[in-house]
Design an enzyme around this catalytic site. Structure first.
Site, PDB file in Angstrom:
ATOM      1  N   HIS A   1     -13.992  60.748 -16.435  1.00  0.00           N
ATOM      2  CA  HIS A   1     -12.633  60.630 -15.898  1.00  0.00           C
ATOM      3  C   HIS A   1     -12.487  59.311 -15.151  1.00  0.00           C
ATOM      4  O   HIS A   1     -13.428  58.830 -14.522  1.00  0.00           O
ATOM      5  CB  HIS A   1     -12.345  61.786 -14.933  1.00  0.00           C
ATOM      6  CG  HIS A   1     -11.083  61.598 -14.137  1.00  0.00           C
ATOM      7  ND1 HIS A   1      -9.833  61.934 -14.619  1.00  0.00           N
ATOM      8  CD2 HIS A   1     -10.885  61.083 -12.886  1.00  0.00           C
ATOM      9  CE1 HIS A   1      -8.920  61.647 -13.703  1.00  0.00           C
ATOM     10  NE2 HIS A   1      -9.529  61.136 -12.647  1.00  0.00           N
TER      11      HIS A   1
ATOM     12  N   PHE B   1      -2.827  72.211 -23.136  1.00  0.00           N
ATOM     13  CA  PHE B   1      -4.281  72.141 -22.985  1.00  0.00           C
ATOM     14  C   PHE B   1      -4.750  72.437 -21.565  1.00  0.00           C
ATOM     15  O   PHE B   1      -5.961  72.447 -21.298  1.00  0.00           O
ATOM     16  CB  PHE B   1      -4.791  70.745 -23.390  1.00  0.00           C
ATOM     17  CG  PHE B   1      -4.179  69.613 -22.601  1.00  0.00           C
ATOM     18  CD1 PHE B   1      -4.645  69.290 -21.331  1.00  0.00           C
ATOM     19  CD2 PHE B   1      -3.133  68.877 -23.124  1.00  0.00           C
ATOM     20  CE1 PHE B   1      -4.086  68.246 -20.607  1.00  0.00           C
ATOM     21  CE2 PHE B   1      -2.564  67.834 -22.405  1.00  0.00           C
ATOM     22  CZ  PHE B   1      -3.047  67.523 -21.136  1.00  0.00           C
TER      23      PHE B   1
ATOM     24  N   ASN C   1     -14.057  64.684 -23.115  1.00  0.00           N
ATOM     25  CA  ASN C   1     -14.193  63.230 -23.263  1.00  0.00           C
ATOM     26  C   ASN C   1     -15.171  62.606 -22.273  1.00  0.00           C
ATOM     27  O   ASN C   1     -15.167  61.400 -22.061  1.00  0.00           O
ATOM     28  CB  ASN C   1     -12.822  62.552 -23.165  1.00  0.00           C
ATOM     29  CG  ASN C   1     -12.140  62.806 -21.831  1.00  0.00           C
ATOM     30  OD1 ASN C   1     -12.705  63.438 -20.933  1.00  0.00           O
ATOM     31  ND2 ASN C   1     -10.919  62.316 -21.693  1.00  0.00           N
TER      32      ASN C   1
ATOM     33  N   ARG D   1     -16.378  56.695 -23.551  1.00  0.00           N
ATOM     34  CA  ARG D   1     -15.924  57.956 -24.152  1.00  0.00           C
ATOM     35  C   ARG D   1     -16.294  58.026 -25.634  1.00  0.00           C
ATOM     36  O   ARG D   1     -16.525  59.119 -26.156  1.00  0.00           O
ATOM     37  CB  ARG D   1     -14.415  58.099 -23.953  1.00  0.00           C
ATOM     38  CG  ARG D   1     -14.048  58.517 -22.525  1.00  0.00           C
ATOM     39  CD  ARG D   1     -12.568  58.479 -22.291  1.00  0.00           C
ATOM     40  NE  ARG D   1     -12.210  59.016 -20.976  1.00  0.00           N
ATOM     41  CZ  ARG D   1     -11.094  58.713 -20.336  1.00  0.00           C
ATOM     42  NH1 ARG D   1     -10.222  57.864 -20.883  1.00  0.00           N
ATOM     43  NH2 ARG D   1     -10.826  59.239 -19.159  1.00  0.00           N
TER      44      ARG D   1
ATOM     45  N   LYS E   1     -18.357  64.318 -16.303  1.00  0.00           N
ATOM     46  CA  LYS E   1     -17.938  65.697 -16.501  1.00  0.00           C
ATOM     47  C   LYS E   1     -19.126  66.611 -16.850  1.00  0.00           C
ATOM     48  O   LYS E   1     -20.212  66.119 -17.203  1.00  0.00           O
ATOM     49  CB  LYS E   1     -16.840  65.742 -17.569  1.00  0.00           C
ATOM     50  CG  LYS E   1     -15.585  64.978 -17.117  1.00  0.00           C
ATOM     51  CD  LYS E   1     -14.451  65.059 -18.114  1.00  0.00           C
ATOM     52  CE  LYS E   1     -13.224  64.313 -17.618  1.00  0.00           C
ATOM     53  NZ  LYS E   1     -12.082  64.394 -18.550  1.00  0.00           N
TER      54      LYS E   1
END
Length: 212
Positions: free
Chosen positions: A127, A66, A124, A114, A20
């Protein structure tokens, strides 16, 4: 005599991994951990998604509180998408990732990715696909040209090589040793093209019937 049925073949499974935006600078370090964990990186690309694309990717999360923060986070910068392959890739990758909430991961799975790279429940770091079906959908989303046919492994792969590759390759290598060319790789490539058993054959001879 009763014939024994062959054991079912095990195919290599694929899953999608995303590094990410907030940990893209750790790309090489994370990839090294992935490879040392027994995965093969089949495909890889760096891209930046728009908020709309993120909304489509996480469509199953739509409506959750969220969701706006998630799409904003995922579109905040470049990310790295990878197709990982190994036996039981989906479950092994989920295990390596740890819990989705990085704070919880540091308590319960301190050596998970993570726990190491994540910040909190939203950021986190990485993915992973939740199931084989979601992996197929997500891989097609990130790699539209991907071919998701199973990769043969074990005895199936050996049978394929023994039947379709080794006979021609062995003949080519034998001819190469006899010839001893200055540029062996180019010579072998040309030889394989010329002696490809699946090469289309052109009919140069005209039969008498075609003359009539």
């Amino acid at each position: 005599m009763q014939m024994l049925m062959p054991e079912p073949q095990i195919f290599v499974e694929r899953t999608l991994a995303l590094i990410k935006p907030d940990v893209v600078d750790k790309e090489e370090e994370i990839e090294d951990l992935i490879l040392r964990s027994g995965f093969l990186i089949v495909q890889k690309r760096k891209l930046q998604l728009s908020p709309e694309q993120c909304s489509n990717f996480y469509a199953d999360q739509y409506g959750k509180v969220f969701f706006p923060n998630l799409t904003a986070y995922m579109s905040s910068g470049p990310l790295v998408a990878m197709v990982l392959a190994r036996h039981c890739a989906v479950s092994y990758w989920k295990e390596l990732l740890g819990p989705s909430n990085s704070i919880r991961a540091r308590r319960t799975h301190p050596y998970s990715l993570r726990a190491i790279y994540g910040t909190d429940g939203l950021r986190n770091a990485l993915h992973g696909s939740l199931s084989i079906s979601s992996a197929e959908r997500e891989i097609r989303f990130m790699f539209p040209e991907a071919i998701l046919e199973p990769i043969p492994a074990g005895q199936r792969a050996r049978d394929y090589l023994n039947l379709c590759v080794k006979p021609t390759l062995l003949a080519g290598l034998t001819a190469l040793c006899k010839e001893k060319p200055a540029d062996p790789m180019t010579w072998l490539a040309d030889w394989l093209i010329e002696h490809n058993p699946n090469k289309p054959r052109l009919q140069h001879q005209i039969t008498e019937e075609e003359h009539q």
